[in-house]
Write an enzyme that holds these catalytic residues in place. Structure first.
Site, mmCIF file in Angstrom:
data_model
loop_
_atom_site.group_PDB
_atom_site.id
_atom_site.type_symbol
_atom_site.label_atom_id
_atom_site.label_comp_id
_atom_site.label_asym_id
_atom_site.label_seq_id
_atom_site.Cartn_x
_atom_site.Cartn_y
_atom_site.Cartn_z
ATOM 1 C CG ASN A 1 -0.270 -0.087 2.518
ATOM 2 O OD1 ASN A 1 0.516 0.787 2.870
ATOM 3 N ND2 ASN A 1 -0.542 -1.142 3.281
ATOM 4 N NE ARG A 2 -1.161 4.945 -4.493
ATOM 5 C CZ ARG A 2 -2.197 4.250 -4.950
ATOM 6 N NH1 ARG A 2 -3.124 3.828 -4.102
ATOM 7 N NH2 ARG A 2 -2.323 3.976 -6.233
#
Length: 217
Positions: A28-29
């Site tokens: 994920n970011r």
């Protein structure tokens, strides 16, 4: 003397990477910036910090912070459980993957077919597992990044996972969430109190979160 002097705090930060093959992963970011800022602020208030960090592009140089680098959700789970019982407080900011690949390939997967199906299985719920074993003297703080029904989802997480308070941020708020140097949060606690904060630099948000601990310590 600060209210956190001689307190030991466990902090998690960053994402986890769940391998698909030796070169690819599900992630994920999350940048880890919020968790690292909290770790730094805790030490300013006298705490000894164990920081369990997923893969990030951040560095920390503070002798009061012990960094444990992990990659997967399973590794983060093991690291948290190895240290939680000896801690007074745990602040779980990491964006841990909810699912991992059931059988990662030992070799790089070649692009042959038009589609690729991955069999995903749930990861262990670190926050819930700590809530199940925490003592009455320990404080457990969670984070919730939501896109809809923000307050309802955060309250449900607070109760289900036996948290003292939860820090909510919404991807609907400009400048909040992953990658940014700023964040906009609300804190909901087990006493049904909700406190909203304005958009601030993450270092300032960290100060607000750490200060919120004081009545619980």
């Amino acid at each position: 003397m600060s209210f956190l002097t001689n307190k030991k705090v466990l902090v998690t930060a960053g994402p986890t990477y769940e391998p698909i093959d030796p070169v690819r992963f599900i992630g994920n970011r999350s940048s880890g910036k919020m968790g690292y800022a909290i770790a730094e602020e805790l030490t300013k208030q006298g705490a000894e910090v164990i920081l369990v960090s997923g893969p990030v592009s951040l560095a920390i140089n503070n002798s009061k912070i012990k960094i444990i680098n992990v990659e997967t959700a399973a590794e983060m789970y093991d690291a948290c459980h190895a240290h939680f019982k000896a801690c007074d407080i745990a602040i779980m900011t990491a964006a841990v993957a909810d699912y991992t690949v059931a059988e990662p390939s030992a070799i790089k997967i070649k692009k042959k077919e038009s589609t690729l199906t991955l069999d995903l299985i749930k990861t262990k719920d670190i926050l819930k597992s700590l809530g199940e074993i925490k003592s009455t003297k320990q404080i457990l703080v969670g984070f919730a990044l939501e896109t809809n029904n923000e307050e309802a989802n955060a309250l449900e997480k607070l109760k289900k996972k036996n948290l003292d308070f939860i820090v909510l941020n919404s991807l609907q708020d400009k400048g909040a969430g992953f990658q940014h140097d700023t964040n906009k949060v609300s804190i909901l606690d087990k006493y049904n109190k909700m406190t909203k904060f304005e958009l601030k630099a993450k270092a300032a948000v960290a100060k607000d979160i750490v200060a919120y601990l004081k009545p619980f310590v």
